[in-house]
Design an enzyme around this catalytic site. Structure first.
Site, mmCIF file in Angstrom:
data_model
loop_
_atom_site.group_PDB
_atom_site.id
_atom_site.type_symbol
_atom_site.label_atom_id
_atom_site.label_comp_id
_atom_site.label_asym_id
_atom_site.label_seq_id
_atom_site.Cartn_x
_atom_site.Cartn_y
_atom_site.Cartn_z
ATOM 1 N N GLY A 1 0.713 -1.029 0.003
ATOM 2 C CA GLY A 1 0.379 0.197 -0.008
ATOM 3 C C GLY A 1 0.577 1.103 0.256
ATOM 4 O O GLY A 1 2.253 0.879 -0.539
ATOM 5 N N ALA A 2 0.239 2.259 0.776
ATOM 6 C CA ALA A 2 0.882 3.555 0.418
ATOM 7 C C ALA A 2 0.900 3.959 -1.186
ATOM 8 O O ALA A 2 2.173 4.003 -1.267
ATOM 9 C CB ALA A 2 1.683 3.840 1.088
ATOM 10 N N LEU A 3 1.039 3.473 -2.486
ATOM 11 C CA LEU A 3 1.515 3.520 -3.409
ATOM 12 C C LEU A 3 1.444 4.696 -3.972
ATOM 13 O O LEU A 3 0.507 6.033 -3.707
ATOM 14 C CB LEU A 3 -0.784 3.014 -4.279
ATOM 15 C CG LEU A 3 -1.388 1.288 -3.970
ATOM 16 C CD1 LEU A 3 -2.041 1.198 -4.493
ATOM 17 C CD2 LEU A 3 0.203 0.858 -4.203
ATOM 18 N N GLY B 1 5.754 4.987 -8.379
ATOM 19 C CA GLY B 1 6.485 3.627 -8.871
ATOM 20 C C GLY B 1 5.694 2.499 -8.973
ATOM 21 O O GLY B 1 5.409 1.660 -9.878
ATOM 22 N N HIS B 2 4.346 1.939 -7.544
ATOM 23 C CA HIS B 2 3.243 1.068 -8.270
ATOM 24 C C HIS B 2 2.399 1.441 -9.517
ATOM 25 O O HIS B 2 2.324 0.723 -9.794
ATOM 26 C CB HIS B 2 2.573 1.076 -6.702
ATOM 27 C CG HIS B 2 3.767 0.775 -5.753
ATOM 28 N ND1 HIS B 2 3.316 2.151 -4.225
ATOM 29 C CD2 HIS B 2 4.025 -0.174 -4.960
ATOM 30 C CE1 HIS B 2 3.694 1.426 -3.827
ATOM 31 N NE2 HIS B 2 4.822 0.201 -3.212
ATOM 32 N N GLN C 1 7.583 -8.977 7.911
ATOM 33 C CA GLN C 1 9.343 -8.546 7.335
ATOM 34 C C GLN C 1 9.609 -6.927 8.284
ATOM 35 O O GLN C 1 10.397 -6.572 7.729
ATOM 36 C CB GLN C 1 8.572 -8.175 5.624
ATOM 37 C CG GLN C 1 7.918 -6.878 5.516
ATOM 38 C CD GLN C 1 7.642 -7.135 3.627
ATOM 39 O OE1 GLN C 1 7.317 -7.653 3.314
ATOM 40 N NE2 GLN C 1 8.326 -6.004 3.618
ATOM 41 N N SER D 1 7.678 4.289 0.079
ATOM 42 C CA SER D 1 6.877 4.484 0.273
ATOM 43 C C SER D 1 7.329 5.588 1.295
ATOM 44 O O SER D 1 6.717 6.326 2.213
ATOM 45 C CB SER D 1 5.777 3.752 0.541
ATOM 46 O OG SER D 1 4.872 2.351 0.017
ATOM 47 N N ARG D 2 8.192 5.283 2.162
ATOM 48 C CA ARG D 2 9.353 5.906 2.994
ATOM 49 C C ARG D 2 9.663 7.011 2.568
ATOM 50 O O ARG D 2 9.887 7.942 3.574
ATOM 51 C CB ARG D 2 10.631 4.982 3.635
ATOM 52 C CG ARG D 2 10.252 3.590 4.108
ATOM 53 C CD ARG D 2 11.808 2.878 4.028
ATOM 54 N NE ARG D 2 11.412 1.398 4.442
ATOM 55 C CZ ARG D 2 11.226 0.794 5.419
ATOM 56 N NH1 ARG D 2 11.324 1.824 6.881
ATOM 57 N NH2 ARG D 2 11.162 -0.096 5.715
HETATM 58 O O1 PAF Z 1 7.877 -4.723 -1.990
HETATM 59 C C1 PAF Z 1 7.228 -4.818 -1.464
HETATM 60 O O2 PAF Z 1 6.442 -3.761 -1.254
HETATM 61 C C2 PAF Z 1 7.047 -6.140 0.074
HETATM 62 O O3 PAF Z 1 8.380 -6.148 0.632
HETATM 63 C C3 PAF Z 1 6.289 -7.141 -0.771
HETATM 64 C C4 PAF Z 1 6.750 -8.122 -1.495
HETATM 65 C C5 PAF Z 1 4.657 -6.389 -1.275
HETATM 66 C C6 PAF Z 1 5.819 -8.084 0.480
HETATM 67 O O4 PAF Z 1 5.566 -7.557 1.638
#
Ligand code: PAF
Length: 306
Positions: A31-33, A36-37, A61, A189-190
């Protein structure tokens, strides 16, 4: 656009598309698209009949609970963005939908050895195990498809490729170029968490990569000298603390003994900018000298180093 929250509905939606003869492009995200997304979704839409986006901030993660708490969550905006790009289905599960025993982590986890061992893997223990586990689960739910990942997370892409190949998922992993702001900062997103001063200082990551790229293209063959060059550029921004900056083999991320132009290379960098950890990377080509015939025969290699 359908928005589904359960594993069963997502699986069913994708099986339905495929039953109608459609190919599926999967775009896993947290999310936080941003643009880039969007570039991943646009590529998926160009190459597949239906685009499926997953939005899940994967707690497995994140080693640092503070990092997880601060990760931006913008679901309503994200869904609007997906709809405007013609996405077919969004899967936005809860944490317990993905990990029913949470906060107990799942007993089965996926660990990729070589590709995850160094760099981000060393600095963020458990990070790639969390990534590989969630992506394996998403791949197993999604089934036959093409899956799109940004090259911005270059080591993640290597880990995911290895995991998908080793576990035999019927999924083609597609890496897509990093999208940058005009000043070179890679979209992430950061970046939303950077102050104006930090945002300006963060461009040093790209400047360091560019300086190193030009040095290698001009004949520098010593990996240690490239590392030192990256460190010296970053040192020019006292608010940025370098974790690593190196030139590595683009396939397994090992450091070559010499940059001889025989294998594809990548420049990688990670640094803390204020409270925010940023990573970036860039392609790099070794300068080759010799006539086209000599180069084709392999009789000459990289230009001699300084
Ligand atoms: O790159 C990301 O946004 C994340 O690491 C992913 C691949 C969606 C896995 O949670």
């Amino acid at each position: 656009m359908d928005v589904v929250h359960s594993v069963g509905s997502f699986r069913q939606a994708l099986e339905g598309f495929r039953a109608d003869g459609a190919t599926v492009g999967l775009v896993p995200t947290m999310g936080a698209l941003h643009a880039g997304h969007e570039s991943l979704m646009i590529r998926a839409a160009a190459e597949c009949d239906v685009v499926a986006v997953t939005i899940f901030v994967n707690p497995l993660q994140f080693g640092d609970p503070c990092d997880l708490d601060h990760y931006p969550r913008t679901l309503a905006d994200d869904l609007e963005r997906c709809a405007s790009l013609g996405v077919g289905v969004v899967f936005a599960p809860s944490v317990t939908e993905m990990y029913p025993d949470w906060p107990e982590p799942p007993s089965t986890r996926v660990s990729v050895r070589a590709e995850a061992a160094h760099w981000e893997g060393a600095s963020r223990p458990g990070h790639f195990e969390g990534v590989a586990t969630v992506v394996a689960k998403l791949f197993s739910i999604a089934g036959r498809s093409r899956a799109y990942f940004g090259e911005k997370d270059f080591q993640q892409l290597a880990v995911v490729r290895r995991m998908a190949a080793d576990l035999g998922f019927p999924i083609e992993v597609v890496g897509c170029p990093t999208v940058r702001d005009l000043d070179g900062l890679a979209l992430s997103s950061r970046n939303a968490r950077l102050s104006a001063d930090e945002r300006r200082a963060a461009t040093v990551l790209w400047r360091a990569l560019e300086t190193a790229r030009v040095a290698v293209a001009s004949g520098e063959r010593r990996p240690a000298a490239v590392e030192a060059l990256i460190a010296s550029v970053v040192a020019g921004e006292p608010t940025v603390s370098l974790d690593y900056g190196a030139v590595v083999d683009a396939d397994d991320l090992s450091v070559p003994a010499l940059l001889d132009g025989h294998r594809p290379l990548r420049l990688i960098i990670a640094a803390d900018v204020g409270p925010v950890r940023l990573i970036d990377n860039a392609r790099v080509e070794v300068a080759l000298r010799g006539t086209p015939r000599q180069l084709a025969s392999g009789l000459v290699g990289a230009a001699s180093g300084r």
